[in-house]
Design a protein around this motif. Sequence first.
Motif, PDB file in Angstrom:
ATOM      1  N   PHE A  33       0.846  -1.174   0.000  1.00 50.49           N
ATOM      2  CA  PHE A  33       0.000   0.000   0.000  1.00 50.49           C
ATOM      3  C   PHE A  33       0.892   1.238   0.000  1.00 50.49           C
ATOM      4  N   MET A  34       0.441   2.251  -0.673  1.00 52.08           N
ATOM      5  CA  MET A  34       1.067   3.570  -0.607  1.00 52.08           C
ATOM      6  C   MET A  34       0.010   4.510  -0.055  1.00 52.08           C
ATOM      7  N   GLY A  35       0.338   5.124   1.062  1.00 55.08           N
ATOM      8  CA  GLY A  35      -0.650   5.964   1.731  1.00 55.08           C
ATOM      9  C   GLY A  35      -0.230   7.421   1.821  1.00 55.08           C
ATOM     10  N   TRP A  36      -1.239   8.272   1.848  1.00 54.48           N
ATOM     11  CA  TRP A  36      -1.058   9.688   2.153  1.00 54.48           C
ATOM     12  C   TRP A  36      -1.709   9.963   3.510  1.00 54.48           C
ATOM     13  N   PHE A  37      -0.955  10.609   4.363  1.00 56.87           N
ATOM     14  CA  PHE A  37      -1.437  11.026   5.671  1.00 56.87           C
ATOM     15  C   PHE A  37      -1.227  12.530   5.792  1.00 56.87           C
ATOM     16  N   ARG A  38      -1.877  13.123   6.769  1.00 55.28           N
ATOM     17  CA  ARG A  38      -1.655  14.546   7.002  1.00 55.28           C
ATOM     18  C   ARG A  38      -1.701  14.840   8.483  1.00 55.28           C
ATOM     19  N   ARG A  45      -1.833  12.766  13.419  1.00 57.40           N
ATOM     20  CA  ARG A  45      -1.691  12.423  12.008  1.00 57.40           C
ATOM     21  C   ARG A  45      -2.843  11.501  11.606  1.00 57.40           C
ATOM     22  N   GLU A  46      -3.450  11.809  10.471  1.00 55.54           N
ATOM     23  CA  GLU A  46      -4.612  11.029  10.031  1.00 55.54           C
ATOM     24  C   GLU A  46      -4.446  10.572   8.598  1.00 55.54           C
ATOM     25  N   GLY A  47      -5.077   9.451   8.296  1.00 58.24           N
ATOM     26  CA  GLY A  47      -5.023   8.935   6.945  1.00 58.24           C
ATOM     27  C   GLY A  47      -5.890   9.754   5.997  1.00 58.24           C
ATOM     28  N   VAL A  48      -5.379   9.978   4.801  1.00 62.24           N
ATOM     29  CA  VAL A  48      -6.105  10.718   3.772  1.00 62.24           C
ATOM     30  C   VAL A  48      -6.587   9.755   2.690  1.00 62.24           C
ATOM     31  N   ALA A  49      -5.669   8.975   2.142  1.00 63.53           N
ATOM     32  CA  ALA A  49      -5.993   8.037   1.080  1.00 63.53           C
ATOM     33  C   ALA A  49      -4.867   7.023   0.961  1.00 63.53           C
ATOM     34  N   SER A  50      -5.189   5.891   0.366  1.00 59.66           N
ATOM     35  CA  SER A  50      -4.177   4.872   0.149  1.00 59.66           C
ATOM     36  C   SER A  50      -4.536   4.089  -1.093  1.00 59.66           C
ATOM     37  N   ILE A  51      -3.524   3.475  -1.711  1.00 59.84           N
ATOM     38  CA  ILE A  51      -3.748   2.712  -2.922  1.00 59.84           C
ATOM     39  C   ILE A  51      -2.906   1.448  -2.874  1.00 59.84           C
ATOM     40  N   TYR A  52      -3.491   0.354  -3.352  1.00 67.90           N
ATOM     41  CA  TYR A  52      -2.798  -0.927  -3.334  1.00 67.90           C
ATOM     42  C   TYR A  52      -2.124  -1.138  -4.675  1.00 67.90           C
ATOM     43  N   GLY A  56      -4.509  -1.541  -7.817  1.00 70.25           N
ATOM     44  CA  GLY A  56      -4.913  -0.144  -7.939  1.00 70.25           C
ATOM     45  C   GLY A  56      -6.131   0.231  -7.121  1.00 70.25           C
ATOM     46  N   GLU A  57      -6.600  -0.682  -6.256  1.00 70.55           N
ATOM     47  CA  GLU A  57      -7.766  -0.342  -5.435  1.00 70.55           C
ATOM     48  C   GLU A  57      -7.380   0.795  -4.486  1.00 70.55           C
ATOM     49  N   SER A  58      -8.283   1.752  -4.360  1.00 71.57           N
ATOM     50  CA  SER A  58      -7.990   2.935  -3.554  1.00 71.57           C
ATOM     51  C   SER A  58      -8.951   3.054  -2.378  1.00 71.57           C
ATOM     52  N   PHE A  59      -8.519   3.770  -1.368  1.00 66.12           N
ATOM     53  CA  PHE A  59      -9.277   3.941  -0.143  1.00 66.12           C
ATOM     54  C   PHE A  59      -9.155   5.400   0.285  1.00 66.12           C
ATOM     55  N   TYR A  60     -10.245   5.949   0.804  1.00 65.01           N
ATOM     56  CA  TYR A  60     -10.255   7.358   1.151  1.00 65.01           C
ATOM     57  C   TYR A  60     -10.889   7.590   2.516  1.00 65.01           C
ATOM     58  N   ILE A  69      -8.200  12.490  -5.295  1.00 60.05           N
ATOM     59  CA  ILE A  69      -8.019  11.298  -6.113  1.00 60.05           C
ATOM     60  C   ILE A  69      -6.571  10.821  -5.985  1.00 60.05           C
ATOM     61  N   ILE A  70      -6.416   9.563  -5.588  1.00 64.87           N
ATOM     62  CA  ILE A  70      -5.086   8.980  -5.490  1.00 64.87           C
ATOM     63  C   ILE A  70      -4.856   8.101  -6.714  1.00 64.87           C
TER      64      ILE A  70
END
Length: 126
Positions: A33-38, A45-52, A56-60, A69-70
């Motif tokens: 997974f590659m995630g964006w946090f802020r 720190r909180e999760g923003v989005a992630s992608i596998y 390519g499945e994404s999570f928000y 959009i990730i």
Amino acid sequence: QVQVVESGGGSVQAGGSLTLSCTTSGHSYAYHFMGWFRQAPGKAREGVASIYSGNGESFYADFAKGRFIISQDNAKNTVSLRMNGLTPDDTAIYYCAIGPETSPWAWNERTRYVYWGQGTQVTVSP
């Protein structure tokens, strides 16, 4: 040595858009997974989005759905986060991270991400 490098932060007025990019190198995870946090001042720190990377499945996060959009380019080891309709509440340092053992139901758990970038500042003015 694993490296995670973010870019694309900056200042924008409310309603504007920004695209953040994250480039990784030095790791050999075939699927991850590659995630964006802020993290905003004084907040956790909180999760923003992630992608596998595998499919390519994404999570928000709820606040990101419909606005952010990730996407990924596996050939370039790059993940991007397109942020639209920004508000002052989106002001934070945005971090990119690699999660080799993250699961879809735990995509936003910080402890599952092993390698982190230094972060890039996003500032949204009213």
